[in-house]
Design a protein around this motif. Structure first.
Motif, PDB file in Angstrom:
ATOM      1  N   GLY A 116       3.603  34.088 -11.122  1.00 34.25           N
ATOM      2  CA  GLY A 116       2.477  33.184 -11.356  1.00 34.25           C
ATOM      3  C   GLY A 116       2.576  31.915 -10.529  1.00 34.25           C
ATOM      4  N   HIS A 117       1.789  30.922 -10.882  1.00 34.88           N
ATOM      5  CA  HIS A 117       1.801  29.654 -10.162  1.00 34.88           C
ATOM      6  C   HIS A 117       3.067  28.867 -10.461  1.00 34.88           C
ATOM      7  N   VAL A 118       3.482  28.062  -9.492  1.00 32.43           N
ATOM      8  CA  VAL A 118       4.656  27.208  -9.677  1.00 32.43           C
ATOM      9  C   VAL A 118       4.274  25.766  -9.381  1.00 32.43           C
ATOM     10  N   ASP A 119       5.133  24.847  -9.795  1.00 26.34           N
ATOM     11  CA  ASP A 119       4.893  23.424  -9.536  1.00 26.34           C
ATOM     12  C   ASP A 119       5.546  22.974  -8.229  1.00 26.34           C
ATOM     13  N   ILE A 120       6.722  23.526  -7.916  1.00 28.22           N
ATOM     14  CA  ILE A 120       7.448  23.158  -6.689  1.00 28.22           C
ATOM     15  C   ILE A 120       7.913  24.430  -5.992  1.00 28.22           C
ATOM     16  N   LEU A 121       7.664  24.512  -4.707  1.00 26.36           N
ATOM     17  CA  LEU A 121       8.179  25.608  -3.881  1.00 26.36           C
ATOM     18  C   LEU A 121       9.043  25.002  -2.790  1.00 26.36           C
ATOM     19  N   GLU A 122      10.257  25.494  -2.685  1.00 28.76           N
ATOM     20  CA  GLU A 122      11.215  24.994  -1.681  1.00 28.76           C
ATOM     21  C   GLU A 122      11.566  26.139  -0.727  1.00 28.76           C
ATOM     22  N   ALA A 123      11.561  25.859   0.563  1.00 27.85           N
ATOM     23  CA  ALA A 123      11.793  26.900   1.560  1.00 27.85           C
ATOM     24  C   ALA A 123      12.797  26.442   2.604  1.00 27.85           C
ATOM     25  N   GLY A 124      13.888  27.163   2.721  1.00 29.16           N
ATOM     26  CA  GLY A 124      14.808  26.961   3.831  1.00 29.16           C
ATOM     27  C   GLY A 124      14.407  27.930   4.931  1.00 29.16           C
ATOM     28  N   ILE A 125      13.417  27.559   5.716  1.00 29.72           N
ATOM     29  CA  ILE A 125      12.887  28.470   6.732  1.00 29.72           C
ATOM     30  C   ILE A 125      14.000  28.843   7.713  1.00 29.72           C
ATOM     31  N   PRO A 126      14.240  30.142   7.958  1.00 33.64           N
ATOM     32  CA  PRO A 126      15.307  30.540   8.881  1.00 33.64           C
ATOM     33  C   PRO A 126      15.195  29.818  10.224  1.00 33.64           C
ATOM     34  N   CYS A 127      16.336  29.291  10.697  1.00 34.05           N
ATOM     35  CA  CYS A 127      16.318  28.399  11.864  1.00 34.05           C
ATOM     36  C   CYS A 127      16.873  29.036  13.136  1.00 34.05           C
ATOM     37  N   LEU A 163       1.530  31.181  -4.506  1.00 30.98           N
ATOM     38  CA  LEU A 163       2.114  30.492  -5.659  1.00 30.98           C
ATOM     39  C   LEU A 163       1.426  29.170  -5.970  1.00 30.98           C
ATOM     40  N   GLN A 164       0.659  28.627  -5.031  1.00 31.21           N
ATOM     41  CA  GLN A 164      -0.103  27.392  -5.232  1.00 31.21           C
ATOM     42  C   GLN A 164       0.744  26.258  -5.811  1.00 31.21           C
ATOM     43  N   PRO A 165       1.860  25.913  -5.174  1.00 31.85           N
ATOM     44  CA  PRO A 165       2.682  24.820  -5.690  1.00 31.85           C
ATOM     45  C   PRO A 165       2.001  23.472  -5.501  1.00 31.85           C
ATOM     46  N   ALA A 166       2.235  22.555  -6.437  1.00 30.54           N
ATOM     47  CA  ALA A 166       1.734  21.191  -6.258  1.00 30.54           C
ATOM     48  C   ALA A 166       2.551  20.468  -5.200  1.00 30.54           C
ATOM     49  N   VAL A 167       3.833  20.824  -5.108  1.00 31.68           N
ATOM     50  CA  VAL A 167       4.741  20.207  -4.139  1.00 31.68           C
ATOM     51  C   VAL A 167       5.423  21.308  -3.341  1.00 31.68           C
ATOM     52  N   PHE A 168       5.445  21.152  -2.019  1.00 30.81           N
ATOM     53  CA  PHE A 168       6.134  22.105  -1.140  1.00 30.81           C
ATOM     54  C   PHE A 168       7.162  21.341  -0.313  1.00 30.81           C
ATOM     55  N   ILE A 169       8.372  21.891  -0.228  1.00 25.14           N
ATOM     56  CA  ILE A 169       9.455  21.258   0.521  1.00 25.14           C
ATOM     57  C   ILE A 169      10.038  22.273   1.496  1.00 25.14           C
ATOM     58  N   ALA A 170      10.139  21.890   2.765  1.00 26.85           N
ATOM     59  CA  ALA A 170      10.749  22.753   3.775  1.00 26.85           C
ATOM     60  C   ALA A 170      11.891  22.012   4.446  1.00 26.85           C
ATOM     61  N   GLU A 171      12.871  22.766   4.901  1.00 26.80           N
ATOM     62  CA  GLU A 171      14.056  22.195   5.549  1.00 26.80           C
ATOM     63  C   GLU A 171      14.413  23.043   6.760  1.00 26.80           C
ATOM     64  N   ASN A 172      14.817  22.385   7.862  1.00 20.06           N
ATOM     65  CA  ASN A 172      15.179  23.124   9.061  1.00 20.06           C
ATOM     66  C   ASN A 172      15.958  22.202  10.001  1.00 20.06           C
ATOM     67  N   VAL A 173      16.355  22.743  11.151  1.00 20.37           N
ATOM     68  CA  VAL A 173      17.023  21.924  12.159  1.00 20.37           C
ATOM     69  C   VAL A 173      15.996  20.959  12.760  1.00 20.37           C
ATOM     70  N   PRO A 174      16.429  19.808  13.293  1.00 23.18           N
ATOM     71  CA  PRO A 174      15.476  18.814  13.805  1.00 23.18           C
ATOM     72  C   PRO A 174      14.530  19.349  14.886  1.00 23.18           C
ATOM     73  N   ASP A 175      15.010  20.272  15.742  1.00 27.70           N
ATOM     74  CA  ASP A 175      14.156  20.778  16.808  1.00 27.70           C
ATOM     75  C   ASP A 175      12.956  21.573  16.278  1.00 27.70           C
ATOM     76  N   TYR A 176      13.034  22.020  15.031  1.00 20.89           N
ATOM     77  CA  TYR A 176      11.934  22.812  14.468  1.00 20.89           C
ATOM     78  C   TYR A 176      10.645  21.992  14.389  1.00 20.89           C
ATOM     79  N   GLN A 177      10.773  20.684  14.195  1.00 20.40           N
ATOM     80  CA  GLN A 177       9.578  19.861  13.982  1.00 20.40           C
ATOM     81  C   GLN A 177       8.649  19.824  15.198  1.00 20.40           C
ATOM     82  N   SER A 178       9.169  20.130  16.389  1.00 24.46           N
ATOM     83  CA  SER A 178       8.333  20.130  17.591  1.00 24.46           C
ATOM     84  C   SER A 178       7.878  21.533  17.977  1.00 24.46           C
TER      85      SER A 178
END
Length: 240
Positions: A116-127, A163-178
């Motif tokens: 079902g729906h969640v409030d927070i979804l956290e993702a460690g996207i493979p880097c 999942l329609q989270p109210a908050v989504f958090i992603a984490e990756n290496v700094p180069d991912y942001q570009s």
């Protein structure tokens, strides 16, 4: 919001919120109601590993006086899943452990209906495609060229939509942001009604012996979305 959805029918006109705005408001309201009632926030994690980032997230919430529960952990490596099931206190009898590729698990309707729906979804996207070691090893021109993980931003977006989270958090290496993937992700989140914030953090600034730098993206309900008055209204038309 500058736009509405108008549906014309037989002797009736429906004036509705744009679908993305309505969903954004529903997410914000769910989060507000759960915080108001004191119920644990429903949290999910994809690319869970053994749950170190998830543990830190739940610990931070607890320090702020907010209770939380891990309802879903998705991880492709069975050894990591087995270890987390035994050693990570976040994993309880009510946690769904999905040992599958994230792009396969998000296509599983039975699994999604159960979570079902969640409030927070956290993702460690493979880097692997964005890390400098991975790029050098495979001679990649772009992160998206990685044959195994270069396309996974699409699966991450599918998870957010499902999942329609109210908050989504992603984490990756700094180069991912570009990368193109990061640009697609942040633009999609903004279109979906999230406010997006990004920051590169160094673990040594938080007491770690290792100077491990990581990029973090946090998406949450925007102030504009939280102020939306309602989903819409219907106008009845009399005889012509």
């Amino acid at each position: 919001l500058g736009a509405v959805r108008v549906v014309f029918g037989a002797r009736v006109i429906h004036v509705l919120a744009v679908a993305s705005h309505a969903r954004a408001q529903q997410r914000a309201l769910r989060l507000q109601e759960r915080l108001k009632s004191g119920e644990p926030l429903r949290c999910a994690s994809i690319a869970f590993g053994i749950g170190i980032t998830s543990w830190a997230l739940h610990r931070g919430l607890a320090d702020a006086g907010v209770s939380s529960a891990l309802v879903l952990a998705n991880e492709i490596d069975p050894d990591l899943v087995d270890h987390a099931a035994v050693c990570n206190p976040l994993v309880t009898a009510s946690t769904v452990l999905a040992n599958a590729p994230m792009q396969e698990a998000v296509a599983d309707r039975w699994l999604l209906d159960r979570v079902g729906h969640v409030d927070i979804l956290e993702a460690g996207i493979p880097c692997s495609g964005a890390s400098r070691a991975g790029v050098s090893k495979r001679g990649l021109q772009t992160m998206e060229d990685h044959p195994l993980v270069g396309h996974l931003v699409a699966a991450v977006i599918q998870w957010i939509a499902a999942l329609q989270p109210a908050v989504f958090i992603a984490e990756n290496v700094p180069d991912y942001q570009s990368s193109a993937s990061a640009q697609i992700l942040r633009s999609w989140l903004q279109d979906a009604g999230y406010a997006v914030h990004e920051q590169v953090l160094d673990a040594s600034d938080f007491g770690s012996l290792e100077a491990r730098r990581r990029w973090f993206l946090v998406a949450h309900p925007s102030a504009l979305v939280c102020g939306v008055p309602g989903p819409g209204r219907t106008v009845q038309r009399g005889p012509l």
